[in-house]
Design a protein around this motif. Structure first.
Motif, mmCIF file in Angstrom:
data_model
loop_
_atom_site.group_PDB
_atom_site.id
_atom_site.type_symbol
_atom_site.label_atom_id
_atom_site.label_comp_id
_atom_site.label_asym_id
_atom_site.label_seq_id
_atom_site.Cartn_x
_atom_site.Cartn_y
_atom_site.Cartn_z
ATOM 1 N N GLY A 1 36.564 39.819 52.186
ATOM 2 C CA GLY A 1 35.873 40.982 51.598
ATOM 3 C C GLY A 1 36.060 41.134 49.989
ATOM 4 N N ALA A 2 35.777 42.108 49.403
ATOM 5 C CA ALA A 2 36.028 42.362 47.964
ATOM 6 C C ALA A 2 36.480 43.878 47.664
ATOM 7 C CB ALA A 2 34.891 42.068 47.237
ATOM 8 N N PHE A 3 37.361 44.017 46.924
ATOM 9 C CA PHE A 3 37.777 45.314 46.812
ATOM 10 C C PHE A 3 38.279 45.285 45.168
ATOM 11 C CE2 PHE A 3 41.134 48.611 46.718
ATOM 12 C CZ PHE A 3 40.444 49.638 47.481
ATOM 13 N N PRO A 4 38.134 46.744 44.512
ATOM 14 C CA PRO A 4 38.335 46.905 43.030
ATOM 15 C C PRO A 4 39.761 46.812 42.928
ATOM 16 C CG PRO A 4 37.012 48.649 43.908
ATOM 17 C CD PRO A 4 37.303 47.851 45.065
ATOM 18 N N VAL A 5 40.224 45.851 42.076
ATOM 19 C CA VAL A 5 41.541 45.472 41.573
ATOM 20 C C VAL A 5 41.811 45.399 40.120
ATOM 21 C CG1 VAL A 5 42.414 44.658 43.808
ATOM 22 C CG2 VAL A 5 41.641 43.179 42.060
ATOM 23 N N ARG A 6 42.970 45.603 39.602
ATOM 24 C CA ARG A 6 43.137 45.238 38.265
ATOM 25 C C ARG A 6 43.056 43.779 37.919
ATOM 26 N NH1 ARG A 6 48.664 46.693 34.972
ATOM 27 N NH2 ARG A 6 48.264 45.359 33.270
#
Length: 720
Positions: A147-152
């Motif tokens: 999937g995809a996820f908000p990260v720095r």
């Protein structure tokens, strides 16, 4: 600069580099290794596992808790590898629809819900949400989550978050012998200057998990063919389900990796800092490598949902020799990406199997794709976008868009209608309404089979089935047709090129203002005559000029041709759309078509025993790898028709013919010391000016006349 495919032997120094952002601007080669402060600013461990005690966070973030203290089941705990280079722990609770993403200093929790419009896709909801459309999503693939996820992002400020692809697994190989093998690993990365890059790292593990070799040449090389100076060798140490790699030559070059099992198939995963190129003056890179076992050259037409680069979610579809991806970004904007896709394995001995090369325009190589039965992976740098990694689940197979009607131009000077259905495995061939042959389309069983060739098997003749091989590009076909023999008794192979997208607006012809054409004419005795000439359209495509002077230099203005050697034709629409008629002042005429093959225009004519092909001359020269049909001849002899591979550099060009049984290639000819005059897209052999190489984007023509006899090659491939 971004990482680009530079996998032929002529490349000596291009390797993993960085490229510009969404404005399409590129950086120069990054030089030097980041300082310790730069490494800290990257904060590779900011979302990783550097420590186990952090202060509690507000707004849904919390301190990392030992597994024993978590309310989540161990069965739903995954090692989470993000494209920013960090490794974290992901926990999912499908009863409460809650999740935890645990890191050393940036843990976060939230909820997830199923997307009603895409069953099996779940949407993360957390304090990190931003934008009008939430592209933070995931899908379960056996014991793995993609999937995809908000990260720095690596090296970004603490306030910056970006939705990046991830893969999370919980089943890893722990036996050394079981991890041995070739892997096609895709890398996405950033350097301390903020530029992103990536590409393909060929990886070989041997010795029951004790030794690793990689090729940093940015392309589908085997280790045996890796360019000098770009191969690396590592000693491996096992640490549970993790392997630690240490370079033999440069001990500071170290990294960790795991081999995950996804539905029983091995997936290579490694995140962190990569320093392989520091000894060559490059920067350390922070990012993620993920790849599949490089064991198969079969590319079924798969499709499925997943992360499409950075910040986008959508669906990809591998459609024949074309890759398409439709997506929605965080702003709710929809878009689509289309790339030509081709598998060089088998065509060229140096190619790693199971890798598809992606191109986004004439002569471009801008990415790579790999897949197994479960997961599809791609790294790409489409023009005008930030390069990134795509991770998707294979949901099924689809119909082949290459199905349909083609116009086939036989090198013997006859034009045919070819109807082909790759799904049903059937074809039919007609000539002016007269049935020539029909039968089966299948994967080649020998000869050029390893190159991904297919076969026509004629079954409508009373004689034994006739087999002819061909290769398919995203936009055209070349090979051999099983045409009816004179008198209708049996079949004979006819070399051909075919296309199905033609210029139908007359003004569109004017784009070919200067071209160089090759003409092959079969005389009544059966002995082919050949010539080359300069051609070009004028006055919005209504006039065609042709200079037939033997000393014509490609690229010279046609108007400078001696008057007695300059032919002028008026051009008008032909009998059907896409066919044009060139009429001379003496009322002689010929019909032709201008095909769109890739982003280029190709002049094609086949009638009255005359075959002609012409291409533009202004394109800059690039090193070429192509696969296509060849014909060698004294008097016309069908036994000299074959599928060949061709490799050309700025100075040399060679062709190799596939043998009829083993599929190996045999050297056929070599042209050396190639030079050019005014047209960089054409290079001549000084030993014989009738021998030359002409390429335009994906299209390649080689005319050779030497010790092996007269030889003509027409093929499609990629310029590097």
């Amino acid at each position: 600069m971004r990482l680009r495919l530079t996998w032929a032997a002529w490349v000596t120094a291009v390797c993993l580099t960085a490229c510009g952002g969404g404005d399409g601007s590129g950086s120069s080669m990054a030089v030097g290794m980041p300082s310790s402060a730069d490494i800290k600013s990257a904060d590779v461990a900011s979302e990783g596992l550097a420590s186990t005690a952090v202060a509690a966070k507000s707004g849904g973030e919390f301190a990392l808790r030992p597994l024993a203290l978590s309310s989540f089941s161990r069965e739903n705990t995954y090692q989470f590898f993000s494209a920013n280079g960090t490794e974290q722990v992901l926990r999912l609770d499908f009863q409460s629809r809650r999740f935890e993403l645990l890191g050393a200093s940036a843990s976060v929790s939230g909820a997830f819900s199923e997307d009603a419009s895409e069953p099996g896709t779940f949407v993360f909801t957390s304090p990190r949400d931003s934008g009008s459309n939430n592209t933070a999503r995931f899908r379960q693939v056996g014991d793995t989550v993609i999937g995809a996820f908000p990260v720095r992002p690596a090296y970004a400020s603490a306030q910056t978050l970006e939705v990046l692809p991830f893969i999370a697994a919980r089943d890893f190989v722990t036996e050394g012998a079981a991890i041995d093998g070739y892997y096609a690993a895709l890398e996405t990365n950033r350097v301390s200057t903020g530029f992103g890059g990536g590409g393909l790292i060929s990886t070989l593990i041997t010795g029951a998990g004790t030794r690793m070799q990689t090729c940093m040449a940015s392309g589908p090389y085997t280790l045996e063919s890796c360019p000098n100076g770009l191969g690396r060798t590592y000693v491996l140490q096992q640490r549970g389900d993790l392997w630690h790699a240490t370079s033999i030559a440069t001990p500071s070059d170290q990294f960790d990796f795991r081999i995950a099992l996804v539905n029983g198939e091995k997936i290579y995963v490694s995140g962190g800092v990569f320093r392989e190129l520091v000894d060559l003056g490059g920067q350390a890179r922070t990012g993620l490598r993920v790849g599949v076992a490089a064991t198969s050259v079969e590319w079924p037409l798969t499709y499925g949902p997943g992360a499409v680069g950075n910040g986008r979610w959508g669906r990809y579809a591998l459609d024949g020799a074309k890759l398409e991806a439709a997506f929605t970004d965080a702003g709710g904007n929809t878009g689509a990406i289309t790339a030509a896709a081709w598998t060089p394995a088998g065509s060229f001995p140096s190619a790693l199997p199971g890798v598809a090369v992606l191109g986004f325009g004439a002569g471009s190589t801008s990415g790579y794709a790999v897949q197994n039965r479960t997961v599809f992976l791609a790294w790409a740098a489409p023009p005008g976008t930030v390069p990134g990694l795509s991770i998707a689940q294979i949901a099924g197979t689809r119909s082949d868009s290459r199905n349909g009607q083609y116009t086939a131009f036989g090198l013997t000077g006859h034009r045919y209608r070819l109807q082909i259905d790759f799904d049903r495995g059937a074809y039919s061939l007609t000539d002016g309404g007269t049935q020539q042959s029909s039968g089966i389309v299948r994967r080649a069983l020998q000869g050029a089979a390893a190159a991904g060739a297919s076969e026509f098997v004629r079954t409508d003749s009373a004689t034994a089935p006739t087999v002819s091989q061909f290769v398919v590009d995203a936009f055209a076909i070349s090979g051999s047709l099983p045409t009816a023999a004179p008198g209708g008794a049996g079949s004979e192979p006819t070399p051909f090129v075919a296309a199905r997208d033609f210029v139908t607006a007359q003004s569109g012809l004017s784009a070919l203002s200067t071209l160089y054409a090759y003409t092959l004419s079969t005389s009544p005795s059966g002995f082919p005559l050949q010539m080359s000439s300069g051609m070009g359209f004028r006055q919005s495509g209504t006039v065609l000029l042709e200079c037939v002077h033997l000393l014509y230099v490609p690229g010279t203005p046609l108007e400078a041709c001696p008057a007695d050697r300059l032919n002028s034709y008026s051009v008008s629409p032909g009998a059907d759309a896409g066919t044009w008629r060139a009429l001379a002042s003496d009322d002689s005429f010929f019909d032709f078509q201008v095909a769109r093959i890739g982003a280029d225009l190709v002049f094609l004519q086949a009638a009255n025993n005359v075959f002609r092909i012409g291409m533009g001359v202004a394109a800059p020269w690039r090193n070429i790898g192509a696969l296509g049909v060849s014909q060698s001849y004294g008097p016309y002899d069908p036994s000299y028709i074959a599928i060949e591979s061709a490799l050309c550099t700025t100075a040399t060009c060679s062709a190799a013919q596939f043998t009829s049984t083993s599929g190996q290639t045999l050297p056929w000819f070599v042209l050396s010391a190639l030079t050019y005059d005014l047209a960089p897209a054409i290079r001549f052999s000084p030993a014989d000016t009738t021998s030359y190489v002409h390429h335009q984007g994906r299209n390649t023509l080689i005319r050779h006349r030497g010790g092996n006899g007269r030889h003509l090659f027409v093929g499609f491939g990629q310029a590097f």
